[in-house]
Design a protein around this motif. Structure first.
Motif, PDB file in Angstrom:
ATOM      1  N   ARG A   1       0.805  -1.227   0.000  1.00  0.00           N
ATOM      2  CA  ARG A   1       0.000   0.000   0.000  1.00  0.00           C
ATOM      3  C   ARG A   1       0.837   1.276   0.000  1.00  0.00           C
ATOM      4  NH1 ARG A   1      -4.525  -1.593   4.511  1.00  0.00           N
ATOM      5  NH2 ARG A   1      -5.617  -3.165   3.277  1.00  0.00           N
ATOM      6  N   CYS A   2       1.840   1.338   0.881  1.00  0.00           N
ATOM      7  CA  CYS A   2       2.591   2.600   1.010  1.00  0.00           C
ATOM      8  C   CYS A   2       3.998   2.532   0.422  1.00  0.00           C
ATOM      9  CB  CYS A   2       2.663   3.022   2.482  1.00  0.00           C
ATOM     10  SG  CYS A   2       3.692   1.942   3.507  1.00  0.00           S
ATOM     11  N   LEU A   3       4.419   1.352  -0.003  1.00  0.00           N
ATOM     12  CA  LEU A   3       5.721   1.131  -0.642  1.00  0.00           C
ATOM     13  C   LEU A   3       6.912   1.330   0.291  1.00  0.00           C
ATOM     14  CD1 LEU A   3       5.079   2.770  -4.141  1.00  0.00           C
ATOM     15  CD2 LEU A   3       4.624   0.428  -3.382  1.00  0.00           C
TER      16      LEU A   3
ATOM     17  N   MET B   1       4.847 -16.913   3.250  1.00  0.00           N
ATOM     18  CA  MET B   1       4.743 -15.491   2.922  1.00  0.00           C
ATOM     19  C   MET B   1       3.293 -15.029   3.014  1.00  0.00           C
ATOM     20  SD  MET B   1       7.391 -13.626   1.946  1.00  0.00           S
ATOM     21  CE  MET B   1       6.712 -12.523   0.710  1.00  0.00           C
ATOM     22  N   PRO B   2       3.061 -13.819   3.540  1.00  0.00           N
ATOM     23  CA  PRO B   2       1.691 -13.308   3.578  1.00  0.00           C
ATOM     24  C   PRO B   2       1.155 -13.074   2.168  1.00  0.00           C
ATOM     25  CG  PRO B   2       3.254 -11.595   4.214  1.00  0.00           C
ATOM     26  CD  PRO B   2       4.037 -12.861   4.100  1.00  0.00           C
ATOM     27  N   ALA B   3      -0.149 -13.324   1.977  1.00  0.00           N
ATOM     28  CA  ALA B   3      -0.755 -13.132   0.663  1.00  0.00           C
ATOM     29  C   ALA B   3      -0.689 -11.667   0.253  1.00  0.00           C
ATOM     30  CB  ALA B   3      -2.206 -13.613   0.673  1.00  0.00           C
ATOM     31  N   LYS B   4      -0.854 -10.771   1.212  1.00  0.00           N
ATOM     32  CA  LYS B   4      -0.743  -9.339   0.955  1.00  0.00           C
ATOM     33  C   LYS B   4       0.328  -8.803   1.889  1.00  0.00           C
ATOM     34  CE  LYS B   4      -3.605  -5.434  -0.236  1.00  0.00           C
ATOM     35  NZ  LYS B   4      -3.063  -5.329  -1.571  1.00  0.00           N
ATOM     36  N   GLN B   5       1.291  -8.103   1.334  1.00  0.00           N
ATOM     37  CA  GLN B   5       2.404  -7.579   2.118  1.00  0.00           C
ATOM     38  C   GLN B   5       2.049  -6.188   2.642  1.00  0.00           C
ATOM     39  OE1 GLN B   5       5.673  -9.891  -0.687  1.00  0.00           O
ATOM     40  NE2 GLN B   5       5.988  -7.762  -0.236  1.00  0.00           N
ATOM     41  N   LEU B   6       1.685  -6.119   3.921  1.00  0.00           N
ATOM     42  CA  LEU B   6       1.309  -4.851   4.539  1.00  0.00           C
ATOM     43  C   LEU B   6       2.215  -4.571   5.724  1.00  0.00           C
ATOM     44  CD1 LEU B   6      -2.581  -5.152   4.564  1.00  0.00           C
ATOM     45  CD2 LEU B   6      -1.142  -3.957   2.908  1.00  0.00           C
ATOM     46  N   CYS B   7       2.692  -3.322   5.814  1.00  0.00           N
ATOM     47  CA  CYS B   7       3.543  -2.948   6.950  1.00  0.00           C
ATOM     48  C   CYS B   7       2.751  -3.010   8.253  1.00  0.00           C
ATOM     49  CB  CYS B   7       4.143  -1.562   6.732  1.00  0.00           C
ATOM     50  SG  CYS B   7       2.914  -0.238   6.544  1.00  0.00           S
ATOM     51  N   ARG B   8       1.445  -2.769   8.172  1.00  0.00           N
ATOM     52  CA  ARG B   8       0.514  -2.952   9.300  1.00  0.00           C
ATOM     53  C   ARG B   8      -0.889  -3.013   8.712  1.00  0.00           C
ATOM     54  NH1 ARG B   8       2.826   2.138   9.847  1.00  0.00           N
ATOM     55  NH2 ARG B   8       1.436   3.923   9.612  1.00  0.00           N
ATOM     56  N   LEU B   9      -1.802  -3.639   9.421  1.00  0.00           N
ATOM     57  CA  LEU B   9      -3.148  -3.846   8.890  1.00  0.00           C
ATOM     58  C   LEU B   9      -3.848  -2.535   8.561  1.00  0.00           C
ATOM     59  CD1 LEU B   9      -4.482  -6.791  11.085  1.00  0.00           C
ATOM     60  CD2 LEU B   9      -3.878  -6.835   8.666  1.00  0.00           C
ATOM     61  N   GLU B  10      -3.602  -1.493   9.379  1.00  0.00           N
ATOM     62  CA  GLU B  10      -4.288  -0.219   9.179  1.00  0.00           C
ATOM     63  C   GLU B  10      -3.518   0.731   8.262  1.00  0.00           C
ATOM     64  OE1 GLU B  10      -1.732   0.047  12.857  1.00  0.00           O
ATOM     65  OE2 GLU B  10      -3.122  -1.413  12.019  1.00  0.00           O
ATOM     66  N   CYS B  11      -2.570   0.217   7.491  1.00  0.00           N
ATOM     67  CA  CYS B  11      -1.806   1.075   6.575  1.00  0.00           C
ATOM     68  C   CYS B  11      -2.757   1.826   5.650  1.00  0.00           C
ATOM     69  CB  CYS B  11      -0.819   0.238   5.749  1.00  0.00           C
ATOM     70  SG  CYS B  11       0.085   1.214   4.530  1.00  0.00           S
ATOM     71  N   ARG B  12      -2.582   3.149   5.555  1.00  0.00           N
ATOM     72  CA  ARG B  12      -3.474   3.998   4.758  1.00  0.00           C
ATOM     73  C   ARG B  12      -2.998   4.164   3.320  1.00  0.00           C
ATOM     74  NH1 ARG B  12      -4.822   9.316   7.356  1.00  0.00           N
ATOM     75  NH2 ARG B  12      -6.597   9.123   5.949  1.00  0.00           N
ATOM     76  N   GLY B  13      -1.791   3.713   3.027  1.00  0.00           N
ATOM     77  CA  GLY B  13      -1.303   3.759   1.649  1.00  0.00           C
ATOM     78  C   GLY B  13      -0.890   5.143   1.182  1.00  0.00           C
TER      79      GLY B  13
ATOM     80  N   LEU C   1       0.058   8.485   3.357  1.00  0.00           N
ATOM     81  CA  LEU C   1      -1.013   8.940   4.254  1.00  0.00           C
ATOM     82  C   LEU C   1      -0.818   8.460   5.690  1.00  0.00           C
ATOM     83  CD1 LEU C   1      -4.048   8.535   1.831  1.00  0.00           C
ATOM     84  CD2 LEU C   1      -2.768  10.614   2.396  1.00  0.00           C
ATOM     85  N   ASN C   2       0.124   7.555   5.922  1.00  0.00           N
ATOM     86  CA  ASN C   2       0.455   7.157   7.290  1.00  0.00           C
ATOM     87  C   ASN C   2       1.175   8.291   8.028  1.00  0.00           C
ATOM     88  OD1 ASN C   2      -0.499   4.417   7.083  1.00  0.00           O
ATOM     89  ND2 ASN C   2       1.293   4.012   5.821  1.00  0.00           N
ATOM     90  N   GLU C   3       1.745   9.222   7.272  1.00  0.00           N
ATOM     91  CA  GLU C   3       2.479  10.343   7.864  1.00  0.00           C
ATOM     92  C   GLU C   3       1.588  11.553   8.083  1.00  0.00           C
ATOM     93  OE1 GLU C   3       5.569  10.913   5.015  1.00  0.00           O
ATOM     94  OE2 GLU C   3       6.577   9.034   5.527  1.00  0.00           O
TER      95      GLU C   3
END
Length: 195
Positions: A74-76, A135-147, A156-158
């Motif tokens: 999501r946020c790269l 490996m996770p199916a979706k690579q997310l830094c955290r579940l609530e990542c806003r991308g 948008l996490n910042e």
């Protein structure tokens, strides 16, 4: 120096039912995955039990853990995640005429069956395959990542960006106009008529 992930099973093959177990912490060749690496800067930890089931066949029960460095979908941003896998495999003495890359064609259900040579079972390929499966199916830094903002690209996490919410994608301008004229979410006549 011998590889701790290649285990001499000759003592086990002397009698059916003999077991060996242990814990190994050792580096492996880093595993490339989309957007990152598994075990790129640290070892894997393997807990295993080997059992001789007869005719030189070795049954492996294992738990493996490793750290992966990935890129958030999501946020790269880069992040790390711990991978864990429990798995079982069977190893059989390589039959005469089977090449070094040959895999067993006998059915063992969902369990991987591999050959070994000269009483040495190589656990590395099984570790690699099972870490990939973990490996996770979706690579997310955290579940609530806003991308990222789709307009300006800000993470948008910042914090929020300065884009206006009422801006309409030019490709959707005609649809927006239609929704304004006909109302959003109203149910009623959809334009159909009875013959």
């Amino acid at each position: 120096m011998p590889d701790p992930l290649v285990i001499d099973v000759e003592p086990l093959t002397r009698q059916r039912g003999l077991q060996s177990q242990g814990t190994v912490v050792a580096p492996i060749e880093p595993i490339a995955v989309p957007g990152g690496l598994i075990a790129g800067d640290g070892p894997v930890r393997l807990q295993y039990r080997l059992t001789h089931t007869g005719e030189g066949r070795i049954w492996l029960e294992a738990d493996v853990a490793a750290r992966a460095q990935l890129t958030c979908d999501r946020c790269l941003e880069s992040f790390e995640v711990d991978l864990h896998a429990h798995y079982e495999e069977e190893y059989r003495p390589r039959p005469a005429g089977a090449g070094p890359d040959a895999e067993s064609e006998e059915d063992a259900g969902a369990t991987r069956v591999a050959y070994y040579d000269d009483h040495h079972v190589d656990l590395r390929e099984g570790i690699r395959q099972n870490l990939l499966l973990a490996m996770p199916a979706k690579q997310l830094c955290r579940l609530e990542c806003r991308g990222l903002c789709p307009r300006c690209g800000k993470n948008l996490n910042e914090g929020p960006c300065d884009c206006q919410d009422d801006e309409v994608d030019p490709r959707l301008a005609a649809l927006d106009l239609w929704l304004r004229e006909h109302g959003k979410g109203e149910e009623g006549d959809h334009g159909g008529s009875e013959a």
